[in-house]
Write an enzyme that holds these catalytic residues in place. Structure first.
Site, PDB file in Angstrom:
ATOM      1  N   TRP A   8      60.414   8.272  83.067  1.00  0.00           N
ATOM      2  CA  TRP A   8      59.865   7.482  82.743  1.00  0.00           C
ATOM      3  C   TRP A   8      61.371   6.319  82.904  1.00  0.00           C
ATOM      4  O   TRP A   8      61.439   5.155  83.275  1.00  0.00           O
ATOM      5  CB  TRP A   8      59.963   7.513  81.278  1.00  0.00           C
ATOM      6  CG  TRP A   8      58.830   6.268  80.627  1.00  0.00           C
ATOM      7  CD1 TRP A   8      58.183   5.032  80.963  1.00  0.00           C
ATOM      8  CD2 TRP A   8      59.968   5.408  79.638  1.00  0.00           C
ATOM      9  NE1 TRP A   8      58.683   4.172  79.857  1.00  0.00           N
ATOM     10  CE2 TRP A   8      59.356   4.630  78.822  1.00  0.00           C
ATOM     11  CE3 TRP A   8      61.584   5.587  79.494  1.00  0.00           C
ATOM     12  CZ2 TRP A   8      60.323   3.917  78.714  1.00  0.00           C
ATOM     13  CZ3 TRP A   8      62.254   4.816  78.547  1.00  0.00           C
ATOM     14  CH2 TRP A   8      61.440   3.692  78.026  1.00  0.00           C
ATOM     15  N   HIS A   9      62.807   6.725  82.580  1.00  0.00           N
ATOM     16  CA  HIS A   9      63.758   6.371  82.131  1.00  0.00           C
ATOM     17  C   HIS A   9      64.166   5.307  83.724  1.00  0.00           C
ATOM     18  O   HIS A   9      64.803   4.529  83.515  1.00  0.00           O
ATOM     19  CB  HIS A   9      64.816   6.652  81.587  1.00  0.00           C
ATOM     20  CG  HIS A   9      65.007   6.974  80.531  1.00  0.00           C
ATOM     21  ND1 HIS A   9      64.368   8.090  79.488  1.00  0.00           N
ATOM     22  CD2 HIS A   9      65.552   6.255  79.193  1.00  0.00           C
ATOM     23  CE1 HIS A   9      64.229   7.767  78.194  1.00  0.00           C
ATOM     24  NE2 HIS A   9      65.103   6.890  78.118  1.00  0.00           N
ATOM     25  N   GLY A  10      63.702   6.671  85.332  1.00  0.00           N
ATOM     26  CA  GLY A  10      64.004   5.986  86.364  1.00  0.00           C
ATOM     27  C   GLY A  10      63.717   6.456  86.961  1.00  0.00           C
ATOM     28  O   GLY A  10      63.343   7.789  86.847  1.00  0.00           O
TER      29      GLY A  10
END
Lengths: 423, 503
Positions: B340-342
């Site tokens: 989700w972060h990247g």
């Protein structure tokens, strides 16, 4: 200050608890108001002292380094500490003559050879520690090579033109009685020949024109006009604060940002025709422009050289590598180089052009030798410039000394011969 | 529009003033318009994306509620409601995936093809480039990861029985509310709508608290995070040549930078909301003081951790299942949290690293609780002692620090290089010497430490002051202005974007 200490309810109760507070009588209200104002004044003074001290320790708010000057356009603040963080890092005090130099005596100590170097920000070198700029390294290397103390004085000032260099020589440098004066060229010099109406102090310059008899005419109309503008008056009114207050330095920076923001916002909202500005759109135009206006440069350099010669100083041209700011590529402006060479031959002034040597050393890219945002020299390039200039100057100075000795002995023998001829 | 930009400094007071001047019934509309202006000041067309997603989710929420009301006879949820829920989740995730993961998927595919190229040599010689796809370079809409998660939370909660938002303007504002729009905190609609329905009353103390939060966030962002940013960038850019000391310095600098950047953003968002009388959830609670990894995730990005717990970990089975299944759930949650972060493998590795850490942490805790022998008793009492707490904190921080290396590095190889340098203490380098001198980071850290000390002991210090010196409003305004000038004075010439904007 503690935010949780700022419990408004507690504080309002507390203010009610002050003598005289909370009562309806006008006198008490007045006393209460006075108390609030007095407290605010004390906090204001304390905050100012604290911030000034904090910014001084943190080396913040030190970046402004020039002040308006009617004669030269602008000049550095004498004695101010400057911290430059935009490119690289430099933190130093300008000396009491406003030079990017350690403190120096006007009187030349016996046996010392003095060289005065003139140019723009590339000579001033605010981006690297003073010990790492080529002026300092050059002094060390020349002292070693010549076996005597050599002082190299840095008269470089950001965005100075040759005309301003000449004026700086007359107003500041001359008193130091330099043995040699070096005029440094880079790439922008012809662009500074003509007067320019501006609100930015860094571009406020007097100029030298050439009259119908071929004489130089000093013209500071743009400077005088700047002094009458709102910006000029603001600069003059806040000069003390700009020199001594770090808080002002911070707020001044913010103010500039706000003005830029306002201008861009206004332009976005009401797009207007751009104001005329001085730009040279292509290298071809630059070349034509240089050819057209070089006669002014030629005259200025000639006058500068004559003045130096009259003062007993040698005059030398140095062309440092030509990186055009913001473009990060070598600018091959052969026209300017050719014109400078021509002037040098005419004036019998030696030229050291480092451009070709730089290309051989670093290639056509500026990796690691220039700060990318403005093209100023990194410590590595400063060191390289010093390494290349020192042998040239050492041999020139030695040669000049030998020539002087030879001509002195010739003079002596001529005198002796003529003495012999006397009855 | 960055919270730390001049544009926001002008936008916020105007929005605030208009908010308090307008009667309650117009305030939601005003905030919605302001929020869309805020969002569209970046790339206007993405405002349409936000609006379309809002419209679709509003409709889905209403449909789910409608069909849930018409429950089947046996008390089960209607299948149509479930279909709408699944469709909603798929739609939201598909939108997120398109914008965030398209290029990641393509580049991973291309890398796999090039790895397998010797085996596919025959085919590729006749069809060169047939199995490779060009990157799409899709520009990630700001805040999409956050508002998509809010939409999923909304439709899921409606499916679970919560009442949907009846007013489209309020629903749109829930998704677009500018203080939390770009990088959270991820709100829960039940809390937010309650605040929208009750007319906000101007309370000077709360307004002032908002100003303090704004200033605190601004200081963290511009004076701390932005000054650390070039040091971190320089360190990680020279990963392969870093010495041991500088590798540790880079990692620690990043740990501080990401905390100050993200918690600074949250503070500014919460402060902005508070100026208009809204409370947003806090996202951080001294995360580097955590005594275990489990504790860390209760203190770091709290709104995301609780979202992952409620909408991923628990639906996967949570902890009410076998040990191995629980460990799998934990691991999967953290890996997906990492992703989700990247859209990059180093984020996946970061998530997996934390997943493994949490598994070990849970197993260790379980072991201590289950075994009743002398050793476990001694360990438990050691953990409760001061020395034990400090050691737990240090070990947790060291673990988190190693994790941050995976998080920050541009590639997995870069992360490995920095970690190698961190554990090769004899290696030396001097990349960061000039940057450490150039950026007034030590002054900023010192000033912030003093500020925290005063902040935390504020009441006690105020009590020690003579009554006449306790600051009244004008004096407090001077203090706030001083903090503002100090923060901007310490700010570097070029501001860095908020790290979490990229997610």
């Amino acid at each position: 200050m503690p935010a949780s200490a700022l419990d408004t309810q507690t504080l309002s109760k507390q203010s009610d608890g002050q003598p005289g507070a909370g009562a309806g009588a006008p006198a008490k209200r007045q006393a209460n108001l006075l108390f609030v104002l007095a407290q605010a004044a004390i906090y204001l003074v304390a905050a100012l002292i604290f911030l000034e001290a904090f910014f001084y320790i943190a080396r913040v708010g030190d970046s402004e380094h020039i002040m308006p000057d009617l004669q030269v356009g602008f000049k550095p603040f004498a004695g101010k500490r400057i911290t430059q963080r935009g490119e690289g890092f430099g933190c130093f005090h300008l000396n009491s003559f406003g030079m990017q130099n350690d403190e120096i005596s006007v009187a030349k100590p016996p046996g010392v050879y003095r060289i005065a170097v003139f140019g723009d920000s590339y000579v001033e070198a605010l981006q690297v520690p003073r010990s790492a700029n080529y002026i300092t390294i050059l002094a060390e290397q020349l002292s070693k090579k010549l076996g005597r103390k050599v002082q190299v004085l840095n008269f470089g000032v950001s965005n100075y033109s040759v005309a301003q260099d000449f004026l700086r020589y007359q107003t500041v440098a001359r008193q130091f009685k330099p043995d040699m004066v070096i005029q440094v060229f880079r790439v922008e010099e012809v662009g500074k020949l003509l007067p320019m109406e501006t609100r930015a102090l860094l571009f406020v310059r007097p100029v030298f024109m050439v009259d119908e008899h071929g004489k130089l005419v000093y013209d500071n109309f743009c400077v005088r006009e700047y002094f009458q503008t709102k910006e000029g008056r603001r600069m003059l009114a806040t000069q003390w604060l700009r020199q001594y207050s770090r808080i002002w330095g911070v707020i001044g920076g913010l103010w500039q940002q706000a003005l830029t923001f306002q201008t861009s916002a206004c332009n976005n909202l009401t797009p207007k025709k751009a104001a005329p500005s001085f730009t040279l759109p292509s290298d071809q135009t630059r070349s034509n422009y240089a050819k057209c206006y070089w006669y002014i440069m030629d005259k200025q350099l000639s006058a500068f050289k004559d003045q130096c010669t009259a003062d007993g100083a040698k005059f030398v041209f140095l062309r440092t590598p030509m990186i055009r700011p913001g473009m990060h590529v070598l600018t091959d402006n052969e026209t300017e180089t050719g014109l400078l060479q021509k002037t040098a031959s005419k004036l019998n002034v030696p030229v050291l052009n480092l451009d070709q040597a730089y290309r051989k050393w670093a290639g056509t890219k500026d990796d690691g030798t220039n700060f990318s945002s403005g093209g100023h020299f990194t410590a590595r390039l400063h060191s390289w410039v010093a390494d290349n200039v020192a042998p040239f100057l050492a041999s020139y100075i030695s040669q000049a000394k030998t020539d002087a000795a030879n001509s002195a002995s010739e003079d002596k023998s001529t005198v002796k011969k003529s003495d012999n001829k006397l009855p | 529009m960055l919270f730390s930009s001049l544009s926001y400094l002008l936008f916020l007071p105007v929005a605030c003033l208009a908010f308090w001047l307008l009667p309650h019934r117009f305030r939601s509309t005003l905030l919605l318009l302001g929020s869309y202006y805020f969002y569209m000041s970046w790339i206007p067309v993405y405002g349409i994306l936000l609006f379309c997603l809002t419209l679709v989710n509003y409709f889905i929420g209403r449909q789910i509620y409608k069909y849930c009301q018409a429950e089947t006879g046996n008390g089960n949820k209607s299948k149509t409601a479930k279909t709408f829920l699944i469709a909603g989740i798929v739609l939201n995730l598909a939108t997120l995936s398109y914008f965030k993961y398209t290029d990641f998927a393509i580049s991973s595919w291309n890398a796999a093809v090039s790895m397998l190229s010797p085996m596919l040599a025959n085919y590729l010689s006749f069809h060169p480039g047939a199995l490779s796809f060009p990157l799409q370079h899709v520009l990630l809409p700001l805040g999409i990861s956050f508002f998509v998660f809010e939409f999923i939370h909304y439709i899921t909660d409606v499916y679970k029985g919560s009442k949907p938002i009846g007013n489209f303007v309020n629903f749109s504002l829930f998704a677009a509310f500018f203080p939390s729009q770009i990088a959270g905190p991820i709100k829960r609609y039940q809390d937010f709508i309650k605040q929208l329905q009750v007319p906000r009353v101007f309370v000077p103390a709360r307004f002032e608290q908002g100003v303090v939060l704004l200033l605190q966030g601004l200081f963290k962002k511009v004076a701390l995070a932005d000054n650390l940013s070039p040091i971190v960038s320089q360190g990680f850019a020279n990963a392969s040549a870093l010495g041991g000391g500088e590798a540790w310095l880079s990692a620690i600098a990043f740990a501080i930078q990401i905390y100050c950047d993200f918690s600074g953003y949250t503070d500014m968002g919460r402060g902005s909301a508070l100026l208009m009388g809204f409370d947003l959830p806090d996202n951080f609670n001294w995360p580097y003081m955590a005594a275990s990894l489990t504790d860390f995730w209760k203190r770091w990005h709290i709104s995301l951790s609780s979202w992952l717990r409620d909408y991923l970990y628990i639906p996967l089975g949570g902890s009410k299942c076998s040990n191995s299944r629980r460990h799998f759930n934990l691991f999967a949650t953290m890996v997906l949290g990492g992703l989700w972060h990247g859209a990059s493998w180093h984020f996946v590795v970061w998530g997996a690293f934390h997943g493994l850490g949490l598994i070990v942490n849970h197993s260790y805790d379980g072991l201590l609780k289950k075994t009743q022998n002398g050793l476990s008793g001694a360990l438990l009492s050691f953990h409760r002692s001061t020395a034990g707490s400090v050691l737990s904190m240090l070990v947790t921080f060291a673990f988190v620090l190693v994790g941050w290396v995976f998080f920050r590095a541009d590639t997995l190889g870069g992360a490995v290089s920095v970690l190698h340098a961190m554990f090769s203490p004899m290696q030396t380098s001097s990349f960061l010497a000039e940057s450490l001198q150039k950026y007034p980071i030590f002054a900023a850290l010192g000033a912030y430490a003093v500020y925290r000390m005063l902040f935390d002991r504020g009441q006690a210090l105020a009590a020690l002051m003579p009554a006449a010196m306790r600051p009244l409003l004008p004096a407090r305004v001077i203090i706030y202005l001083s903090v503002f000038v100090m923060a901007l004075g310490l700010a570097p010439a070029t501001a860095s974007p908020f790290i979490y904007f990229a997610f």
